[in-house]
Scaffold this motif. Structure first.
Motif, short mmCIF file in Angstrom:
data_model
loop_
_atom_site.label_atom_id
_atom_site.label_comp_id
_atom_site.label_asym_id
_atom_site.label_seq_id
_atom_site.Cartn_x
_atom_site.Cartn_y
_atom_site.Cartn_z
N CYS A 288 0.85 -1.19 0.00
CA CYS A 288 0.00 0.00 0.00
C CYS A 288 0.88 1.24 0.00
O CYS A 288 2.06 1.19 0.37
N ILE A 320 -5.18 5.90 0.61
CA ILE A 320 -4.33 4.70 0.68
C ILE A 320 -4.61 3.85 -0.55
O ILE A 320 -5.75 3.42 -0.77
N ALA A 433 -3.01 -1.46 6.31
CA ALA A 433 -3.40 -0.08 6.53
C ALA A 433 -3.20 0.37 7.98
O ALA A 433 -2.74 1.49 8.23
N ALA A 437 -0.34 3.23 7.68
CA ALA A 437 -0.90 4.59 7.74
C ALA A 437 -0.46 5.36 8.98
O ALA A 437 0.05 6.49 8.86
N ILE A 451 -10.00 4.06 9.37
CA ILE A 451 -9.29 3.02 8.63
C ILE A 451 -9.74 1.65 9.10
O ILE A 451 -10.03 0.76 8.29
#
Length: 465
Positions: A288, A320, A433, A437, A451
């Motif tokens: 990602c 993302i 994620a 992230a 998320i």
């Protein structure tokens, strides 16, 4: 008169070469009206025995189909064409309206074109498909399948007939109506090659399952799956009125990130959000990337789209991108790179609740990799800050985070803002994620909540069905 007929009637007085060019242009327009996604290339020949007049192709597909124009509809001539050209599964297109004929030669043409997967259709029949599509959008999917893999003889009357049958079958499958669904399946088996007939079968089966009817009662048998190809998936997602959560939940059971990304680009419409609500928690990706954006207001809810062949989660301050197979599938990160200190990494890892197993520090010239067997989270280790200070303006280049107690790990690159695994490792979207992230970007509690909600919502409810 039809639109194609008007174009042909306007050719009076032109030179032979001009008429040929105009005829091919009219046919090409006719084909594109029937299927806007196809590309039409013309050759320098006309009405040739074995050199096509037009070549059809579709974006993202290597398969092509050759079109041979014929100035008349003589069944005997078409039978000879089938014998000569059938190995290439062509389209034979008379430029005059084909009439329904009932005699031995006509029956032989129907039979041999179906056996050889050759399609005989005229522009007037294609116009009938266009009119059918205006009344029922699913006819557009049928027309696309006919041009790619249609077989048999399709006159104007036949085009109208099967358009109506498929439209009725589409509605029938959504309401578990056996006869209408069965008739639509028969249209596919009779007029399409096995691959396209299977596509139509899967679409109808998905709608049937979405209606809540038992799979065993589907006319095509219970061996079919609800796994849709790219065209059928796009068609279903573009429908305006599928607000049935049970349908999207069942459709998502066989969904993969790779299949979604075959759509290349698809907007964040309501149907896609419904589908991902019930399937995102089981989807996986190789990597990602975070890209800063200001496209969402701060209060906007997370939204999914397909962007540049990646599954994309849009959040208020960044998006993302998830790549199904390779880091190279990710879009380029054009954001201005900002270095992250060891102290900032410690704060981010603590906020996200992430244990960092390894940190690679750099000052642009030298690099130091720090890991500890005794300390599962080196980001919280005071010694890390001391190492960064010794490097003179040292910053975090990459970190590695272990997944659970296994051997899988996610490596996050702060330069490219990318999270990925080594080798063939794949990760659930939530795993990627919720690690990448908050480490790669300053993340608030509400960001992390969004998320987690987007990548895990519906999991408990779906797994209970």
């Amino acid at each position: 008169m039809s639109q194609f007929g008007d174009a042909i009637a306007a050719l009076v007085g032109q030179s032979p070469s001009e008429r040929i060019g105009a005829i091919k242009a009219a046919v090409a327009d006719n084909l594109r009206a029937a299927d806007s996604r196809l590309k039409v290339d013309t050759t320098d020949h006309f009405n040739h025995s074995f050199v096509p007049d037009l070549i059809l192709s579709w974006p993202g597909q290597t398969e092509k189909r050759r079109v041979f124009l014929r100035t008349s509809y003589r069944i005997g001539d078409l039978l000879r064409d089938v014998d000569l050209l059938a190995g290439d599964k062509p389209i034979l297109m008379p430029l005059v309206p084909m009439l329904e004929q009932e005699h031995a030669d006509a029956s032989a043409l129907h039979e041999r074109t179906r056996e050889s997967r050759t399609l005989v259709a005229d522009p007037y029949g294609l116009e009938a498909f266009v009119k059918g599509r205006d009344a029922a959008p699913v006819v557009g999917l049928l027309t696309h399948a006919i041009l790619q893999g249609g077989r048999g003889v399709i006159t104007t009357r036949r085009a109208r007939e099967i358009s109506g049958q498929v439209a009725a079958g589409f509605s029938g499958a959504r309401n578990a109506a056996y006869e209408a669904t069965s008739t639509a399946l028969a249209v596919g088996e009779s007029n399409l090659d096995p691959h396209r007939a299977s596509q139509l079968n899967r679409l109808l089966h998905a709608l049937w399952i979405g209606s809540g009817a038992p799979p065993s009662e589907f006319p095509g048998g219970n061996g079919a799956t609800v796994s849709l190809d790219e065209e059928a998936l796009r068609f279903v997602l573009e429908l305006p009125d599928l607000e049935d959560d049970a349908f999207w939940r069942r459709l998502g059971l066989s969904l993969t990130t790779s299949r979604l990304c075959q759509l290349i680009d698809f907007p964040a419409n309501a149907n896609l959000q419904r589908l991902l609500k019930y399937s995102a928690h089981r989807l996986t990706a190789k990597a990602c990337r975070l890209i800063t954006t200001s496209e969402h207001p701060p209060s906007a809810a997370p939204r999914w789209s397909i962007t540049s062949s990646t599954l994309t989660l849009h959040l208020p301050r960044y998006r993302i991108h998830f790549a199904p197979r390779s880091v190279t599938e990710l879009p380029e990160n054009t954001s201005i790179h900002q270095t992250v200190s060891a102290a900032e990494l410690k704060r981010r890892a603590d906020t996200a609740g992430v244990d960092v197993a390894e940190v690679r520090l750099s000052n642009g010239d030298a690099t130091v990799t720090y890991a500890s067997i005794e300390r599962p989270d080196v980001a919280q280790d005071d010694f890390l800050g001391a190492i960064a200070a010794l490097l003179s303006n040292g910053f975090v280049a990459t970190v590695k985070v272990q997944i659970g107690n296994g051997s899988r790990s996610v490596r996050c690159s702060f330069d490219t803002r990318t999270g990925a695994g080594n080798g063939n490792a794949r990760f659930l979207l939530a795993e990627l994620a919720t690690i990448a992230a908050p480490l790669l970007s300053p993340t608030r509690d509400d960001d992390l909540m969004n998320i987690r909600s987007a990548t895990s919502s519906g999991s408990a409810e779906t797994d209970l069905t």
